[in-house]
Scaffold this active site. Structure first.
Site, PDB file in Angstrom:
ATOM      1  N   LYS A  46       0.835  -1.210   0.000  1.00 19.05           N
ATOM      2  CA  LYS A  46       0.000   0.000   0.000  1.00 19.05           C
ATOM      3  C   LYS A  46       0.860   1.246   0.000  1.00 19.05           C
ATOM      4  O   LYS A  46       0.520   2.239  -0.643  1.00 19.05           O
ATOM      5  CB  LYS A  46      -0.934   0.003   1.221  1.00 19.05           C
ATOM      6  CG  LYS A  46      -2.061  -0.986   1.075  1.00 19.05           C
ATOM      7  CD  LYS A  46      -3.393  -0.422   1.591  1.00 19.05           C
ATOM      8  CE  LYS A  46      -4.524  -1.365   1.251  1.00 19.05           C
ATOM      9  NZ  LYS A  46      -5.601  -1.366   2.219  1.00 19.05           N
ATOM     10  N   LYS A  64      -6.240  -9.844  -9.884  1.00 18.69           N
ATOM     11  CA  LYS A  64      -7.470 -10.103  -9.160  1.00 18.69           C
ATOM     12  C   LYS A  64      -8.467  -8.953  -9.325  1.00 18.69           C
ATOM     13  O   LYS A  64      -8.074  -7.794  -9.366  1.00 18.69           O
ATOM     14  CB  LYS A  64      -7.106 -10.258  -7.681  1.00 18.69           C
ATOM     15  CG  LYS A  64      -8.115 -10.994  -6.850  1.00 18.69           C
ATOM     16  CD  LYS A  64      -7.556 -11.216  -5.456  1.00 18.69           C
ATOM     17  CE  LYS A  64      -8.645 -10.983  -4.440  1.00 18.69           C
ATOM     18  NZ  LYS A  64      -8.195 -11.083  -3.058  1.00 18.69           N
ATOM     19  N   LYS A 106     -11.807  -4.438  -5.337  1.00 13.19           N
ATOM     20  CA  LYS A 106     -12.771  -3.384  -5.032  1.00 13.19           C
ATOM     21  C   LYS A 106     -12.102  -2.027  -4.934  1.00 13.19           C
ATOM     22  O   LYS A 106     -12.764  -1.003  -5.000  1.00 13.19           O
ATOM     23  CB  LYS A 106     -13.530  -3.714  -3.747  1.00 13.19           C
ATOM     24  CG  LYS A 106     -12.656  -3.789  -2.518  1.00 13.19           C
ATOM     25  CD  LYS A 106     -13.473  -4.206  -1.306  1.00 13.19           C
ATOM     26  CE  LYS A 106     -12.516  -4.484  -0.142  1.00 13.19           C
ATOM     27  NZ  LYS A 106     -13.168  -4.967   1.042  1.00 13.19           N
TER      28      LYS A 106
END
Ligand code: TRP
Length: 342
Positions: free
Chosen positions: A119, A209, A212
């Site tokens: 992140k 993947k 979201k």
């Protein structure tokens, strides 16, 4: 006699995807129902985790309630006394235990967390908060407050689960038998079976993947998508130029992903789905079949969502939070006492 606890949390920000639904929510709800006679099931909305990275705070309240409704629309029973549904921030012991555990956690230990490193490189170091750095400790508190034995999480969370065991054992060594560590990851997989396998891929880039947190969302089907718009995403999914429908993840990742999505939507095995379409040379027709199922699924799901009874949900949240406060407080008090605060 108290029952052993199964606990899991699902993050409250962003709309969830088809991947979250079939890979996360559905199996968890099935698990909750299957195990609720032998276990206490804790399902919670980790709302304190929602702003470890920047969000729109004017939307958070609605998002939290929306998350609870998603569970219900997907089949979570509200009248099962062994299944609890609560919001993390409504049980203040989560924050309090986090601070205590923070003081026994090493900087280096947190800096090694893969998700933190990922992140950080994504959002840039100057936007990284202490909260993001620290969030595995909050996650450990979430788990340890209830002495949860099993914690179904995705692969990206297993390192945090290992940390939860480490910090529990560290506290126990220093202060005596204080916290119950969850079972090791291998045991978790043994217990929950093979459900860790499912991965729905992005429609535009089927090698990654379906996520979201994808900002653009062109390859992502969100549960809140307009069904026709979602159908368009399917129709423009990336495939290949082999003109032959076949399940081959290496050479035809796009087609293989669509086959998997179709089998999940129809609730039939992948094998049977492949049998039906294998060899088709018109991708357009095949995609149309997938798009039609997506439309049916989203239409039905959104109808179920709109029909959720908010008053029932709110009553369930309040009742669960009341009970969870008692359970969590008992653990917190034990820790406060052991470290000399009480
Ligand atoms: N970190 C988890 C995620 O991002 C959510 C979460 C927070 C969680 N606390 C938890 C999951 C405790 C299981 C147990 O998906």
């Amino acid at each position: 006699m108290t029952k052993p606890v199964i606990l899991t949390g699902l993050r409250a920000n962003n709309d969830l995807t088809l991947g979250n639904y079939f890979g996360g929510i559905l199996p968890i709800i099935k698990m909750a129902k299957d195990y609720s006679s032998e276990f206490q099931i804790n399902m919670f909305i980790p709302d304190l985790h929602s702003f470890t990275t920047p969000i729109d705070h004017t939307k958070l309240q609605a998002q939290i309630l929306h998350n609870a409704r998603l569970f219900v629309a997907a089949g979570l029973p509200l009248d099962n006394p062994n299944i609890h549904l609560y919001r993390q921030s409504h049980v203040s012991a989560h924050s309090e235990l986090t601070w205590i555990l923070d003081c026994f956690t090493g900087m280096g230990e947190m800096a090694r967390m893969t998700q933190f490193k990922d992140k950080t490189s994504q959002i840039g170091e100057d936007r990284v908060s202490i909260g993001l750095f620290n969030y595995p400790v909050l996650m450990a508190a979430d788990i340890l407050l209830y002495g949860a034995r099993y914690v179904p999480v995705g692969e990206d969370q297993t390192q945090h689960l290992e940390f939860t065991r480490d910090i529990a054992e560290r506290m126990n060594k220093k202060f005596g038998n204080l916290l119950t560590p969850p079972e090791p990851v291998a045991k978790q997989y043994e217990f929950f079976g093979k459900s860790k396998g499912l991965r729905i891929m992005d429609l535009v880039d089927p090698t990654k993947k379906m996520s979201k947190s994808d900002e653009q969302g062109r390859g992502v089907i969100f549960l809140g998508d307009d069904p026709q718009a979602a159908a368009k995403k399917v129709m423009s999914a990336t495939t290949d130029d082999l003109a032959y429908v076949r399940y081959d993840k290496t050479n035809q990742p796009g087609i293989s992903n669509l086959l998997e999505i179709l089998s999940l939507l129809r609730g039939i095995s992948l094998e049977d789905t492949v049998k039906e379409f294998e060899g088709h040379n018109k991708y357009g027709d095949f995609k149309r079949a997938v798009a039609d199922e997506v439309v049916i699924f989203l239409t039905n799901f959104q109808k179920a969502l709109a029909e959720c009874d908010d008053r029932l949900i709110s009553a369930k949240l309040k009742a669960s939070e009341e009970l969870m406060r008692q359970q969590a407080q008992a653990t917190l008090y034990r820790v406060q006492k052991a470290i000399g605060l009480r």
